[in-house]
Design a protein around this motif. Structure first.
Motif, PDB file in Angstrom:
ATOM      1  N   LEU A 169       0.832  -1.207   0.000  1.00  0.00           N
ATOM      2  CA  LEU A 169       0.000   0.000   0.000  1.00  0.00           C
ATOM      3  C   LEU A 169       0.867   1.257   0.000  1.00  0.00           C
ATOM      4  O   LEU A 169       0.561   2.227  -0.706  1.00  0.00           O
ATOM      5  CB  LEU A 169      -0.959  -0.010   1.194  1.00  0.00           C
ATOM      6  CG  LEU A 169      -1.938   1.161   1.288  1.00  0.00           C
ATOM      7  CD1 LEU A 169      -2.758   1.322   0.012  1.00  0.00           C
ATOM      8  CD2 LEU A 169      -2.847   0.983   2.495  1.00  0.00           C
ATOM      9  N   ALA A 170       1.967   1.254   0.736  1.00  0.00           N
ATOM     10  CA  ALA A 170       2.889   2.398   0.712  1.00  0.00           C
ATOM     11  C   ALA A 170       3.447   2.596  -0.692  1.00  0.00           C
ATOM     12  O   ALA A 170       3.536   3.725  -1.187  1.00  0.00           O
ATOM     13  CB  ALA A 170       4.020   2.193   1.716  1.00  0.00           C
ATOM     14  N   ARG A 171       3.803   1.504  -1.357  1.00  0.00           N
ATOM     15  CA  ARG A 171       4.291   1.598  -2.739  1.00  0.00           C
ATOM     16  C   ARG A 171       3.216   2.152  -3.660  1.00  0.00           C
ATOM     17  O   ARG A 171       3.501   2.983  -4.533  1.00  0.00           O
ATOM     18  CB  ARG A 171       4.727   0.223  -3.259  1.00  0.00           C
ATOM     19  CG  ARG A 171       5.994  -0.313  -2.640  1.00  0.00           C
ATOM     20  CD  ARG A 171       6.554  -1.465  -3.457  1.00  0.00           C
ATOM     21  NE  ARG A 171       7.031  -0.949  -4.734  1.00  0.00           N
ATOM     22  CZ  ARG A 171       6.938  -1.596  -5.895  1.00  0.00           C
ATOM     23  NH1 ARG A 171       6.388  -2.796  -5.949  1.00  0.00           N
ATOM     24  NH2 ARG A 171       7.395  -1.058  -7.010  1.00  0.00           N
ATOM     25  N   LEU A 172       1.988   1.705  -3.485  1.00  0.00           N
ATOM     26  CA  LEU A 172       0.889   2.168  -4.338  1.00  0.00           C
ATOM     27  C   LEU A 172       0.662   3.664  -4.161  1.00  0.00           C
ATOM     28  O   LEU A 172       0.468   4.393  -5.142  1.00  0.00           O
ATOM     29  CB  LEU A 172      -0.388   1.383  -4.008  1.00  0.00           C
ATOM     30  CG  LEU A 172      -1.590   1.650  -4.902  1.00  0.00           C
ATOM     31  CD1 LEU A 172      -1.324   1.134  -6.307  1.00  0.00           C
ATOM     32  CD2 LEU A 172      -2.823   0.986  -4.319  1.00  0.00           C
ATOM     33  N   ILE A 173       0.713   4.130  -2.932  1.00  0.00           N
ATOM     34  CA  ILE A 173       0.520   5.558  -2.676  1.00  0.00           C
ATOM     35  C   ILE A 173       1.671   6.360  -3.281  1.00  0.00           C
ATOM     36  O   ILE A 173       1.454   7.399  -3.907  1.00  0.00           O
ATOM     37  CB  ILE A 173       0.341   5.815  -1.170  1.00  0.00           C
ATOM     38  CG1 ILE A 173      -1.050   5.312  -0.750  1.00  0.00           C
ATOM     39  CG2 ILE A 173       0.521   7.286  -0.826  1.00  0.00           C
ATOM     40  CD1 ILE A 173      -1.312   5.306   0.711  1.00  0.00           C
ATOM     41  N   ASN A 174       2.890   5.871  -3.143  1.00  0.00           N
ATOM     42  CA  ASN A 174       4.026   6.578  -3.737  1.00  0.00           C
ATOM     43  C   ASN A 174       3.973   6.560  -5.263  1.00  0.00           C
ATOM     44  O   ASN A 174       4.484   7.483  -5.910  1.00  0.00           O
ATOM     45  CB  ASN A 174       5.355   6.005  -3.239  1.00  0.00           C
ATOM     46  CG  ASN A 174       5.809   6.667  -1.956  1.00  0.00           C
ATOM     47  OD1 ASN A 174       5.390   7.780  -1.623  1.00  0.00           O
ATOM     48  ND2 ASN A 174       6.665   5.981  -1.224  1.00  0.00           N
ATOM     49  N   ALA A 175       3.367   5.533  -5.840  1.00  0.00           N
ATOM     50  CA  ALA A 175       3.250   5.466  -7.305  1.00  0.00           C
ATOM     51  C   ALA A 175       2.386   6.606  -7.841  1.00  0.00           C
ATOM     52  O   ALA A 175       2.497   6.974  -9.013  1.00  0.00           O
ATOM     53  CB  ALA A 175       2.671   4.114  -7.725  1.00  0.00           C
TER      54      ALA A 175
END
Length: 190
Positions: A169-175
């Motif tokens: 989820l952190a990766r998705l938000i940073n994407a």
């Protein structure tokens, strides 16, 4: 429904606390340490939620926060009968499977990893990385408790998947912004 009329009870003043079955254990007990780390994980997720607007990410995290209370209740219930019951809260395979499905769905939208990820990026992602690290500690504490007493295997699987979920989820938000903050091995050696 839970009803609390008073916050302090004085029943723990001698350094012990009650479990679901009415028995009392030391506040230094491995089970209580695990419950405390689960609570801290929930708090860290709450900070991340406070940085997000309404949407599916916030809904997932709110569901997780509720399930972490279920997980705490599971850990506070001694015994080795982990079957689903109306009288006892236990983490069940369906809760672990839902986390896995959400991880897979989010991961489909992300580029494959080509480096380790540094915790950072957007404020919400940074908070999720912190929550992930706290969840990993909680997992270690739950596993340590399981060496001393029976612990629901689904509880261990749940906290393991939860930290994976928070990472993705952190990766998705940073994407949604500049993407992952990646580790550059030896970049500062001169």
């Amino acid at each position: 429904m839970v009803r609390l009329n008073r916050i302090y009870t004085r029943t723990g003043d001698a350094g012990d606390t009650g479990l679901v079955d009415g028995s009392r254990v030391s506040k230094a007990d491995a089970r209580i340490a695990a419950i405390g780390d689960i609570d801290e994980t929930n708090c860290a997720i709450g900070v991340a939620v406070a940085t997000l607007d309404d949407g599916p990410e916030r809904e997932m995290l709110a569901r997780m926060q509720n399930e972490l209370f279920d997980l705490g209740a599971d850990l506070a219930t001694p015994g080795d009968d982990f079957a689903l019951s109306d009288m006892v809260l236990r983490i069940v395979p369906a809760q672990v499977a839902r986390l896995e499905q959400e991880i897979d769905r989010m991961n489909e939208a992300l580029a494959p990893l080509t480096s380790f990820i540094l915790p950072g990026g957007l404020p919400a992602a940074a908070q999720l990385h912190l929550a992930r690290a706290v969840a990993r500690r909680a997992e270690r504490t739950v596993v340590a408790a399981a060496t001393a007493m029976p612990i629901n295997p689904q509880a261990i699987a749940y906290i393991n998947r939860l930290s994976d979920h928070l990472f993705v989820l952190a990766r998705l938000i940073n994407a949604q912004a500049a993407g992952d903050v990646t580790w550059r091995p030896g970049a500062t050696r001169g």
